[in-house]
Design a protein around this motif. Structure first.
Motif, PDB file in Angstrom:
ATOM      1  N   SER A   1      33.443  11.393  35.819  1.00 50.04           N
ATOM      2  CA  SER A   1      34.515  12.064  35.102  1.00 50.04           C
ATOM      3  C   SER A   1      33.949  12.968  34.013  1.00 50.04           C
TER       4      SER A   1
ATOM      5  N   ASN B   1      39.103  18.412  42.194  1.00 42.48           N
ATOM      6  CA  ASN B   1      38.017  19.372  42.040  1.00 42.48           C
ATOM      7  C   ASN B   1      36.695  18.622  42.164  1.00 42.48           C
TER       8      ASN B   1
ATOM      9  N   ASN C   1      40.278  21.343  37.042  1.00 41.72           N
ATOM     10  CA  ASN C   1      40.536  19.921  36.804  1.00 41.72           C
ATOM     11  C   ASN C   1      41.972  19.697  36.327  1.00 41.72           C
TER      12      ASN C   1
ATOM     13  N   SER D   1      33.426  18.692  41.623  1.00 43.74           N
ATOM     14  CA  SER D   1      32.675  19.588  40.764  1.00 43.74           C
ATOM     15  C   SER D   1      31.192  19.260  40.789  1.00 43.74           C
TER      16      SER D   1
END
Length: 439
Positions: free
Chosen positions: A17, A317, A285, A319
């Motif tokens: 996260s 997303n 996000n 990422s």
């Protein structure tokens, strides 16, 4: 069945996260050999985390020799000049702790969580792993079988287990993100011992790593221990991370995938988007939060609660350092066609592209991000991981405290504009993920 796709997604979601907790105090410095050290002192519980993050992942591999980074996640538990084979985890257990490691496309992370009076044990173990691990034919052969079994369990026989592989090999044609972290078993079988040794020597050096100590410790004593255990590790050659660009996707890539492990089909879309270091990635996000975080999110409320045409729906997303993949997915309910599910998802994306989020929903969104910020760092291991990420990818360790300010500064107009810029149907991979008869 409805939980299986999200379970498969969790297996491949190789990033932590990016929203952190309340202010984290830390100190940081470098050893002469380039090892970056981060110390976060928290004496509230007699626990300490010792962790090392190496800036090496599957993107540092080459065609024909994939899977090396993930392989070393396993291989570096084999032992060292001073730790007998198979004893690494026993030492941690006997000390009353636990340990683990994980690999993504961009980095490899090892950690021990120990009683604070066993801090020196953790430092010794990580220095042994970095300084002189045993890399021999016995260990390579053993871990090769372990990795093959992991692939069978988590990919080959996992429902929807190949979704990330199928998405990424279409979304990327030049970048090493084209292959998955676990790599090719044929590549590992073909690799010679000298190739494994060369990979270790190149990437697992102190100047390509950061050491994080988080928890209950005495600062000056800990600095002396770090110097004693790590200062003699020789500095490696400077690492240049891959710089590979992809041409923009200008027309949809539509395909079908067949999986013998599933009974329900799925519809999956994926858009190539900027990497985690960009402001647009933070905006994406937030778009994911609007679309699918929680029972009141737009996709869940529309398709699961109201229309009841989806058993499961989501957007996130994915990422990574160089690029990201913005992914949506849905599993049908009541024999709903996949195209109808796609239409509903696209409608909600278009609303974000063409209409400003209401003031009320925007305030709710910001509250969610604030709540995530407060709750993310709930233990010293999580804080250690987040400190490592902030330094490794951003060279800004204090991002652990300031990242929430980025979210606070994002406007409703940016949300609309970023959705327009990256989430066009002409810029995506569209996969029909279908059951395949075992016959």
């Amino acid at each position: 069945m409805k939980k299986r796709l999200i379970g498969a997604i969790a297996l491949f979601w190789g990033f932590s996260s990016s929203i952190y907790a309340q202010k984290v105090e830390f100190t940081e410095y470098d050893l002469d050999n380039g090892l970056h050290v981060i110390l976060h002192k928290d004496n509230s519980a007699p626990v300490v985390t010792v962790s090392v993050m190496y800036h090496v992942g599957s993107k540092n591999e080459v065609v024909g020799r994939t899977g090396f980074a993930h392989f070393f996640e396993h291989l570096l538990f084999e032992g060292s000049d001073n730790i007998k084979r198979g004893e690494f985890m026993k030492i941690v257990s006997q000390a009353g702790g636990q340990n683990n490691a994980n690999t993504t496309q961009d980095r490899t992370y090892y950690y021990e969580v120990l009683p604070s009076n066993e801090l020196e044990t953790g430092l010794w173990l990580e220095s042994e792993r970095m300084f002189h691990p045993v890399i021999n034919d016995i260990g390579v052969k053993t871990q090769n079988e372990v990795v093959k079994e992991e692939k069978r369990l988590r990919v080959d026989n996992q429902p929807y287990g190949r979704f990330a592989e199928e998405v990424f090999k279409r979304l990327f044609t030049n970048h090493p993100y084209h292959w998955q972290t676990i790599g090719s078993m044929a590549d590992l079988d073909a690799a010679k011992l000298d190739e494994f040794k060369a990979f270790f020597k190149k990437f697992y050096a102190p100047n390509n790593a950061c050491l994080i100590i988080a928890g209950d410790f005495e600062t000056e004593k800990t600095k002396k221990l770090i110097n004693a255990y790590f200062s003699a590790v020789p500095k490696g050659t400077a690492i240049m991370q891959p710089q590979v660009t992809e041409a923009p996707i200008s027309k949809p890539i539509i395909d079908s995938v067949y999986d013998a492990n599933i009974q329900l089909p799925a519809i999956i879309t994926a858009y190539r988007v900027p990497g985690m270091k960009t402001r647009d990635s933070y905006v994406l996000n937030m778009i994911s939060t609007i679309l699918s975080e929680g029972g009141s999110s737009r996709l869940y409320k529309k398709m699961v609660d109201d229309k009841k045409n989806a058993l499961q729906v989501g957007a996130f997303n994915y990422s990574l350092e160089d690029y990201g993949a913005y992914i949506t997915y849905a599993l049908p309910n009541n024999n709903t066609s996949l195209n109808d599910l796609l239409k509903d998802i696209d409608e909600e994306v278009k609303k974000i592209q063409n209409e400003l989020v209401s003031e009320r929903d925007f305030e709710k969104l910001r509250n969610i991000m604030e709540n995530n910020f407060v709750s993310a760092n709930k233990g010293v291991e999580g804080i250690a991981n987040n400190l490592a990420d902030a330094y490794t990818f951003h060279k800004n360790t204090n991002l652990i405290n300031t990242e929430i300010d980025i979210y606070r500064s994002i406007t409703r107009e940016e949300i609309r504009d970023v959705a327009k810029k990256y989430l066009s149907p002409n810029q995506r991979v569209l996969l029909y993920y279908l059951p395949k008869s075992t016959q």
